[in-house]
Design a protein around this motif. Structure first.
Motif, short mmCIF file in Angstrom:
data_model
loop_
_atom_site.label_atom_id
_atom_site.label_comp_id
_atom_site.label_asym_id
_atom_site.label_seq_id
_atom_site.Cartn_x
_atom_site.Cartn_y
_atom_site.Cartn_z
N UNK A 122 -0.67 4.28 2.89
CA UNK A 122 -0.79 3.20 1.93
C UNK A 122 -1.91 2.27 2.36
N UNK A 123 -2.74 1.83 1.41
CA UNK A 123 -3.86 0.93 1.70
C UNK A 123 -3.55 -0.47 1.19
N UNK A 124 -3.69 -1.46 2.06
CA UNK A 124 -3.59 -2.86 1.68
C UNK A 124 -4.99 -3.46 1.80
N UNK A 125 -5.63 -3.71 0.65
CA UNK A 125 -7.05 -4.03 0.63
C UNK A 125 -7.32 -5.49 0.32
N UNK A 126 -8.32 -6.04 1.03
CA UNK A 126 -8.79 -7.41 0.85
C UNK A 126 -10.13 -7.37 0.13
N UNK A 127 -10.29 -8.16 -0.91
CA UNK A 127 -11.50 -8.11 -1.72
C UNK A 127 -12.75 -8.40 -0.90
N UNK A 128 -12.70 -9.38 0.00
CA UNK A 128 -13.86 -9.72 0.80
C UNK A 128 -14.33 -8.57 1.67
N UNK A 129 -13.40 -7.68 2.05
CA UNK A 129 -13.75 -6.55 2.90
C UNK A 129 -14.26 -5.35 2.12
N UNK A 130 -13.83 -5.19 0.87
CA UNK A 130 -14.17 -3.98 0.12
C UNK A 130 -15.27 -4.19 -0.91
N UNK A 131 -15.69 -5.44 -1.11
CA UNK A 131 -16.56 -5.76 -2.24
C UNK A 131 -17.91 -5.06 -2.19
N UNK A 132 -18.36 -4.66 -1.00
CA UNK A 132 -19.66 -4.00 -0.91
C UNK A 132 -19.61 -2.53 -1.32
N UNK A 133 -18.40 -1.94 -1.41
CA UNK A 133 -18.29 -0.53 -1.79
C UNK A 133 -16.86 -0.21 -2.20
N UNK A 134 -16.45 -0.70 -3.35
CA UNK A 134 -15.08 -0.47 -3.80
C UNK A 134 -14.83 0.99 -4.16
N UNK A 135 -15.89 1.69 -4.50
CA UNK A 135 -15.73 3.09 -4.87
C UNK A 135 -15.30 3.98 -3.72
N UNK A 136 -15.52 3.53 -2.49
CA UNK A 136 -15.14 4.33 -1.32
C UNK A 136 -13.66 4.70 -1.35
N UNK A 137 -12.82 3.81 -1.84
CA UNK A 137 -11.38 4.00 -1.75
C UNK A 137 -10.81 4.86 -2.87
N UNK A 270 5.55 12.04 8.74
CA UNK A 270 5.02 10.90 7.97
C UNK A 270 5.42 11.07 6.52
N UNK A 271 6.03 10.05 5.95
CA UNK A 271 6.44 10.07 4.55
C UNK A 271 5.65 9.03 3.76
N UNK A 272 5.76 9.10 2.44
CA UNK A 272 5.03 8.19 1.55
C UNK A 272 5.87 6.93 1.32
N UNK A 273 5.32 5.80 1.69
CA UNK A 273 6.06 4.53 1.58
C UNK A 273 6.54 4.26 0.17
N UNK A 274 5.70 4.53 -0.82
CA UNK A 274 6.05 4.20 -2.20
C UNK A 274 7.21 5.04 -2.73
N UNK A 275 7.56 6.13 -2.04
CA UNK A 275 8.72 6.92 -2.44
C UNK A 275 10.03 6.25 -2.01
N UNK A 276 9.93 5.22 -1.17
CA UNK A 276 11.11 4.58 -0.61
C UNK A 276 11.24 3.11 -1.00
#
Length: 277
Positions: A122-137, A270-276
């Protein structure tokens, strides 16, 4: 802002207290040699065991055991009007959940690695960190890994007013929904710091659960909140999108491979957090 954020994260580790990710002062554990930063693989549970094993070897790893099927009834179900705060998932299964914060590092090899290994996270993203390349994710999202809310500018929420906290959460909720086509259901406060104003902001902005963690991954070793220094069923693990500058010359894929070894050495899948949740 991205450069400023990077410096802040290097100093603080995007965590607080005993769960902080402050460096790598411990010794290596057995079998934690750096991973080879290349390769291709398939999921360990894809029915093609030999191909999976060969692919994992290219990253210096062994395949994970298959995680059990997720429960039909999620163990964490927010009640109307409530925003639970969790650090782990109630389960007796030997599973853990991997999360990555911020988004400052955008290493193409990490995309390749996770496309190959198909380990859920799971990714917890901050706009200030991703703003230079949001497409990467987006390729990571397309693998089935969800993008969740980690504020606009990564403040210590405890020091912010209620209105400012709501701006941070709602602003990022809007941006992430527009960019990635899905509204986040989870929120992680920077440094793990929150108060009742944070909970109110999350409730007002749309996420349903505040997600903290039990362990944080450094470069070669984990920091544990519990005194026994072990993983427990249902633990949520914190890692970060970090590069060589913050990892003392190591790559993100090396750090991730070390994390996976720690999980495997203790016998967890490793399981998927959103399934729980």
């Amino acid at each position: 802002m991205a450069l400023v954020l990077s410096g802040v994260l290097l100093a603080t580790g995007c965590s607080s207290g005993s769960s902080g990710d402050s460096g790598d002062g411990g010794k290596k554990t057995g079998g934690a040699a750096p991973a080879t930063p290349s390769g291709s693989a398939s999921a360990p549970a894809d029915g093609n065991g030999s191909a999976s094993e060969a692919a994992y070897r290219k990253w210096g790893l062994k395949p994970f055991p298959a995680a059990p099927a997720p429960p039909a009834d999620k163990p964490v179900k927010p009640k109307p009007g409530e925003v639970p705060v969790i650090s782990d998932i109630p389960t007796d299964k030997k599973i853990v959940f991997v999360t990555f914060d911020d988004g400052a590092e955008k290493d193409p090899k990490f995309v390749e690695m996770m496309r190959d290994l198909k380990v859920p996270f799971t990714m917890f993203l901050t706009d200030a960190a991703i703003s230079d390349n949001k497409g990467y994710f987006k390729p990571l999202q397309e693998l089935g890994n969800s993008i969740e809310n980690h504020t606009l500018t990564h403040p210590n929420m405890r020091t912010e007013s209620g209105s400012r906290q709501q701006h941070e959460v709602c602003g990022q909720q809007e941006k992430l929904t527009k960019e990635y086509g899905k509204a986040p259901r989870l929120f992680r406060p920077p440094y793990g710091n929150w108060n009742e104003a944070t909970r109110a902001a999350v409730k007002a902005c749309g996420p349903q659960t505040i997600v903290l963690w039990r362990e944080s991954m450094q470069i070669q070793n984990m920091q544990y909140q519990r005194g026994d220094k072990k993983l427990h069923p249902g633990d949520i693990i914190l890692a970060h999108f970090r590069g060589k500058g913050e990892l003392k010359g190591h790559t993100m894929t090396e750090m991730v491979a070390n994390m996976f070894r720690h999980i495997q050495e203790q016998g967890f899948a490793v399981a998927r957090l959103e399934d729980y949740v």
